[in-house]
Design a protein around this motif. Sequence first.
Motif, mmCIF file in Angstrom:
data_model
loop_
_atom_site.group_PDB
_atom_site.id
_atom_site.type_symbol
_atom_site.label_atom_id
_atom_site.label_comp_id
_atom_site.label_asym_id
_atom_site.label_seq_id
_atom_site.Cartn_x
_atom_site.Cartn_y
_atom_site.Cartn_z
ATOM 1 N N ARG A 155 9.277 7.735 21.955
ATOM 2 C CA ARG A 155 10.023 8.651 22.819
ATOM 3 C C ARG A 155 10.057 8.138 24.257
ATOM 4 O O ARG A 155 11.081 8.241 24.951
ATOM 5 C CB ARG A 155 9.378 10.033 22.767
ATOM 6 C CG ARG A 155 10.130 11.108 23.523
ATOM 7 C CD ARG A 155 9.523 12.466 23.274
ATOM 8 N NE ARG A 155 9.683 12.874 21.884
ATOM 9 C CZ ARG A 155 9.157 13.985 21.378
ATOM 10 N NH1 ARG A 155 8.448 14.791 22.152
ATOM 11 N NH2 ARG A 155 9.349 14.282 20.102
ATOM 12 N N TYR A 159 13.395 7.262 26.313
ATOM 13 C CA TYR A 159 13.612 7.864 27.626
ATOM 14 C C TYR A 159 13.869 6.794 28.676
ATOM 15 O O TYR A 159 14.788 6.916 29.501
ATOM 16 C CB TYR A 159 12.399 8.709 28.017
ATOM 17 C CG TYR A 159 12.325 9.011 29.493
ATOM 18 C CD1 TYR A 159 13.142 9.985 30.053
ATOM 19 C CD2 TYR A 159 11.459 8.308 30.329
ATOM 20 C CE1 TYR A 159 13.085 10.253 31.419
ATOM 21 C CE2 TYR A 159 11.402 8.571 31.683
ATOM 22 C CZ TYR A 159 12.216 9.548 32.220
ATOM 23 O OH TYR A 159 12.175 9.806 33.558
ATOM 24 N N ARG A 280 16.717 14.905 31.516
ATOM 25 C CA ARG A 280 16.158 14.020 30.490
ATOM 26 C C ARG A 280 14.639 13.957 30.593
ATOM 27 O O ARG A 280 13.930 14.017 29.572
ATOM 28 C CB ARG A 280 16.750 12.621 30.640
ATOM 29 C CG ARG A 280 16.265 11.617 29.612
ATOM 30 C CD ARG A 280 16.709 11.970 28.220
ATOM 31 N NE ARG A 280 18.162 11.813 28.078
ATOM 32 C CZ ARG A 280 18.852 12.226 27.023
ATOM 33 N NH1 ARG A 280 18.239 12.862 26.033
ATOM 34 N NH2 ARG A 280 20.159 12.062 26.967
ATOM 35 N N THR A 281 14.122 13.867 31.807
ATOM 36 C CA THR A 281 12.670 13.794 31.991
ATOM 37 C C THR A 281 12.000 15.096 31.575
ATOM 38 O O THR A 281 10.979 15.085 30.874
ATOM 39 C CB THR A 281 12.335 13.495 33.461
ATOM 40 O OG1 THR A 281 13.015 12.303 33.861
ATOM 41 C CG2 THR A 281 10.851 13.303 33.658
ATOM 42 N N THR A 284 12.046 15.480 27.781
ATOM 43 C CA THR A 284 11.112 14.574 27.110
ATOM 44 C C THR A 284 9.678 15.057 27.232
ATOM 45 O O THR A 284 8.926 15.076 26.251
ATOM 46 C CB THR A 284 11.239 13.152 27.709
ATOM 47 O OG1 THR A 284 12.587 12.704 27.566
ATOM 48 C CG2 THR A 284 10.319 12.182 26.992
ATOM 49 N N THR A 285 9.268 15.458 28.429
ATOM 50 C CA THR A 285 7.884 15.885 28.631
ATOM 51 C C THR A 285 7.609 17.246 28.003
ATOM 52 O O THR A 285 6.569 17.449 27.366
ATOM 53 C CB THR A 285 7.572 15.939 30.138
ATOM 54 O OG1 THR A 285 8.593 16.695 30.809
ATOM 55 C CG2 THR A 285 7.534 14.550 30.725
ATOM 56 N N ASP A 353 13.905 22.595 25.297
ATOM 57 C CA ASP A 353 13.968 21.137 25.243
ATOM 58 C C ASP A 353 15.298 20.649 24.683
ATOM 59 O O ASP A 353 15.905 19.695 25.188
ATOM 60 C CB ASP A 353 12.802 20.568 24.430
ATOM 61 C CG ASP A 353 12.694 21.200 23.057
ATOM 62 O OD1 ASP A 353 13.322 22.257 22.832
ATOM 63 O OD2 ASP A 353 11.994 20.640 22.200
ATOM 64 N N ASP A 357 18.184 18.516 26.659
ATOM 65 C CA ASP A 357 18.742 17.267 26.108
ATOM 66 C C ASP A 357 20.262 17.291 26.167
ATOM 67 O O ASP A 357 20.906 16.274 26.484
ATOM 68 C CB ASP A 357 18.280 17.069 24.661
ATOM 69 C CG ASP A 357 16.975 16.296 24.586
ATOM 70 O OD1 ASP A 357 16.750 15.414 25.435
ATOM 71 O OD2 ASP A 357 16.179 16.568 23.670
#
Length: 408
Positions: A155, A159, A280-281, A284-285, A353, A357
């Motif tokens: 992942r 990213y 995006r960050t 992802t987190t 999430d 995205d």
Amino acid sequence: MAMPLDNKGNNTLYRWRWAGKTLKGRVVRGELIASNKAEAEKTLHNQHIIIRQLARKRFTRGMGRVNSRDIMLFSRQVATLIRAGVPILQALQVVAQTQKKPVMNKLIQDVMHDISAGASVTQALKRHPKYFDPLFCHLVAAGEQSGTLDTMLERIATYQESNESIKRKVKKALVYPTAVIAVGIGVSALLLINVVPQFEALFNGFDAELPAMTRATIMLSEFVQAWWQWAAAAMLITITVCIQAIRRSPSIAFRVHQFALRLPILGSLLNKSAVARYARTLATTFSAGVPLVDALTSAAGATGNRVYEKAVISTRDDVSGGLPLHIAMRMSGQFPPLVIQMVGIGEEAGALDAMLDRVAEYYEDEVSTVVDNLTTLLEPFILVLLGGMVGFLVISMYLPVFELGGAM
């Protein structure tokens, strides 16, 4: 044996070419990275290789430089090996042997050493903050705790690929016109310094008044010949001072970024890219199980813009105070209404999430569209600008010749 140090105190590594035989008599050869011959010999002996030849390659001095692409490839390679059932230390050893950059090999060796000494993967990576940022470490920690380290590393690589894609597109939009204009200025300066004086010597023999355009060009040429060194030095000093001021003064950097966001066309590109990287960050987190407040901290630094970084930090503080994310984002006054609405829907549906995205994908596509449109619009404008600059100089020099020919 201690590694030799370069002038900066770093371990100096070299690439060694070797040839030898295995215990079964098979001829093998290859390359490895080591600080000295003894270390290279020890590495080969540990691999049960009988050394026949061992020589340091030329032009390999220096540590090299680790970039984001190196870290991305490292993440993907380690993830693939772990998914295949290879233990973490062995996976790191395999990846280290494939590295072409000595500094990257040393970085992986240092991580392996820390893990062998009892540190977790996260602890080992945190000791190298220059290469592994808090976002990387957060995701690795989540992967270690949940037993899905391979998934998290994959992942991270995905990213980083998306993030680098956004950066490349923004750079493409900025570098192309800058490079073309710089070439045009260089050509014009060359004409003014070397070509125009030749025509000026020719015109001195004319017993006639020169056209205004020609006189202006000659005056400009004389000015450039007398002051171009000082002008170039002043420009270089100004650029250097501005860069250092932006790097060292948060307030100046904030104002510069704020001004850039308000520029026509380019400002839209920078706004969209910052939103895409934020979404995006955060996606992802947060999807990796990182608490939302910590995820927002990582997202703030990933936006690449001080204005958005301040807005995300403000959002984080409001969220830690109990506000929903979409309301905190609205209160920051920086995010587009579409983003706030989609985040609100994601929070209500329990799919934050996934919605983030979608936001990231939408704005990444918008960045691509803006870059393509910007390039299409700028090409004719730049061609006209360069043609006008060079054409003015050429016409102004040949105009007296044409007038003289008409008089004869």
